[in-house]
Scaffold this active site. Sequence first.
Site, PDB file in Angstrom:
ATOM      1  N   ASP A 186       0.827  -1.207   0.000  1.00  0.00           N
ATOM      2  CA  ASP A 186       0.000   0.000   0.000  1.00  0.00           C
ATOM      3  C   ASP A 186       0.859   1.254   0.000  1.00  0.00           C
ATOM      4  O   ASP A 186       0.378   2.341  -0.293  1.00  0.00           O
ATOM      5  CB  ASP A 186      -0.913  -0.004   1.232  1.00  0.00           C
ATOM      6  N   ASN A 196       2.228  -2.801   4.198  1.00  0.00           N
ATOM      7  CA  ASN A 196       1.222  -3.693   3.629  1.00  0.00           C
ATOM      8  C   ASN A 196       0.358  -4.239   4.752  1.00  0.00           C
ATOM      9  O   ASN A 196       0.573  -3.935   5.925  1.00  0.00           O
ATOM     10  CB  ASN A 196       1.913  -4.818   2.844  1.00  0.00           C
ATOM     11  N   LYS A 197      -0.619  -5.040   4.395  1.00  0.00           N
ATOM     12  CA  LYS A 197      -1.532  -5.656   5.364  1.00  0.00           C
ATOM     13  C   LYS A 197      -0.762  -6.212   6.565  1.00  0.00           C
ATOM     14  O   LYS A 197       0.258  -6.876   6.418  1.00  0.00           O
ATOM     15  CB  LYS A 197      -2.291  -6.780   4.670  1.00  0.00           C
TER      16      LYS A 197
END
Length: 275
Positions: A186, A196-197
């Site tokens: 992201d 990121n996640k």
Amino acid sequence: MLPQEVRSILEEMRSERIKGASWLAMKGAEAYIALADILEGEELENALKEMKTEVPAINRTIASLYNLSRFIPVTGNPEVVRAKAEEFLRLAEEAKSEIGNIGSELIDENEVVITHSFSSAVLEIFRVAKKKGKHFKVILTESAPDYEGIALAGKLEELGVPFEVITDAQLGLFAEKATLALVGADNITSDGAVINKAGTYPLALACHDNGIPFYAAAESFKLHPKLTSGDVEIVERPYARQGYRVRNFLFDVTPWRYVRGVITELGILVPPKEI
């Protein structure tokens, strides 16, 4: 005040849980096109100034929203706004396609790829690798609490790519069974960290311990020109199970030293120097 048509798109972006940063950026570009269809002159200029605040605020962790807001100029000419937004959409599609071509070359015959969450860029890599006739398997997490991994499983099933879904807690156990790790991003910070996640960092650590090359796939509009890893605002979303509050930060930070490379449309960049 932004028109209701535009606010509806922004609200849809705020409520989305699965589709990720690429989808948000492209949806944001559609919001600019809608704005250009409604306003012009001074009203358009004022609305565009408001959008420079509203769009990044949807999720401040996501670099693509920040870069989209910089890409669209503040002008009273709706044709300029529409042209720039359409250019962003075109470049985004071209970027994803090129990432698929570049990233698929990392997948060797009988590769076992482990991934976490849902990334349209990683999915494109899998799609192209499958199209090239490569045989490989994907290990993917369910990616609680929003279960983006289950959405990815459905896409892999459509492609005919064999896969195995695991719980997030088994990342360490299954990393040693993989030969390659691919995740989306992201945000790639200016000092080369991958945002990121949440769960990506533990995966990177497990891959590091097991000698598994770990790559992130991200269009260049996810590279943040200013923020460092220590400056990123990590969003936390309210979450509860059986009456108990559960901490739920959406993202985590993977330091550059655990990342073999970032697959972009410009090539595979080695962090932090080439970022």
